[in-house]
Design an enzyme around this catalytic site. Structure first.
Site: not given
Ligand code: NVA
Ligand code: CP
Length: 300
Positions: A259, A287, A219, A129, A102, A132
């Site tokens: 998400c 997930r 989101d 993502h 990540r 997800q």
């Molecule tokens: N768009 C959000 C998704 C988190 C799962 C982010 O990138 O923080």
């Molecule tokens: N939706 C998602 O990816 O959650 P986290 O940021 O908690 O991993």
């Protein structure tokens, strides 16, 4: 399937095959059938951003598959002190059977895959993502039976989630509608691809996007790494809240997905969130199953 860097790399058949395996693994887990397909396998999980769902579901998933997962914080690795991605990739490939990462830049994930010799899984970048959205597709099919004839509407920032939802939605044959303010549109190349391969609407007209939607998705307005833009974004997204007014435009049996984490009172109203909490937390649970399916496909 060699890696999961972005959904665009997967064919529709590969996506459906992951979803079918995820359904099977979910069924087996529910019935206490053990499935140690990855016995003895080691997954490294590099996190350069926070996580609850991704971290816990990958770690539990590896354990349930008979393998092991190592949490590697970006700031603790030498990566955080400037060791190049391409060296990290070659070193970790000597120890591990797969890497989940990540991070910020999609190009870092691509470089890890290019220089490493083991499967790489994108656990979220600024661009997309994919993990997800595999869980999201699994949840949509669970509730709606199939993807045929469905309209998937996303309201909010044209961010990593919007990008992956467009690709996943189009690849499974859904109509996709995105409502976002001008200046916050999803990736231009993804939109152009979607228009060539299916039905996509990108608009600042929330009513047009939400009309007769089967799935309403939202989101956060400020993603990880955009914290300093919070105030500007709150202003830009004023009116883009999934509330009763939006839900009145969608189909009566529309499901709501998020998400998570969610900011109630910003991108989603508290009452809408709670009315659809069953779907949203099924989505979070999925997930685990979707990730296990990806791990089996790539590491077995
Ligand atoms: N768009 C959000 C998704 C988190 C799962 C982010 O990138 O923080
Ligand atoms: N939706 C998602 O990816 O959650 P986290 O940021 O908690 O991993």
């Amino acid at each position: 399937m060699k890696h999961l860097l972005k959904l665009a790399d997967l064919s529709s058949e590969e996506i459906l095959s992951v979803l079918n395996l995820a359904d099977q693994l979910k069924y087996e887990r529910k019935n206490h059938v053990e499935h140690p397909y990855l016995k003895g396998k080691q997954l490294g999980m590099i996190f350069q951003k926070s996580s609850t769902r991704t971290r816990v579901s990958f770690e539990v998933g590896m354990n349930e598959l008979g393998g092991n997962a190592l949490f590697l914080s970006g700031s603790d690795l030498q990566l955080g002190r400037g060791e190049p991605i391409k060296d990290t990739a070659r070193v970790l490939s000597r120890y591990l059977d797969g890497i989940m990462i990540r991070t910020y830049k999609q190009s870092d994930v691509e470089e890890l895959a290019e220089y490493g010799s083991i499967p790489v899984i994108n656990g979220l970048t600024d661009h997309c993502h994919p993990c997800q959205v595999l869980a999201d597709l699994m949840t949509i099919r669970e509730y709606k039976g199939s993807f045929r004839g469905l309209k998937l509407c996303f309201i909010g920032d044209g961010n990593n989630m919007a990008n992956s939802l467009i690709v996943g939605g189009i690849k499974t044959g859904m109509e996709v509608a995105i409502a976002c303010p001008e200046g916050y549109r999803p990736d231009g190349e993804i939109c152009a691809w979607a228009e060539r391969n299916g039905k996509l609407l990108v608009t600042d007209d929330i009513a047009a996007a939400a009309k007769d939607a089967d799935v309403v998705y939202t989101d956060v307005w400020a993603s990880m790494g955009q914290e300093s833009e919070k105030a500007v974004r709150e202003k830009a997204f004023c009116g883009y809240c999934v509330d009763g007014r939006v839900m009145a435009l969608a189909k009566a049996d529309a499901m709501v997905l998020h998400c998570l984490p969610a900011h109630r009172g910003e991108e989603i109203a508290e009452d809408v969130f709670e009315a659809h909490a069953q779907e949203i937390f099924d989505e979070a649970e999925n997930r685990l199953h979707a990730q296990k399916a990806v791990l089996v496909k790539l590491l077995k």
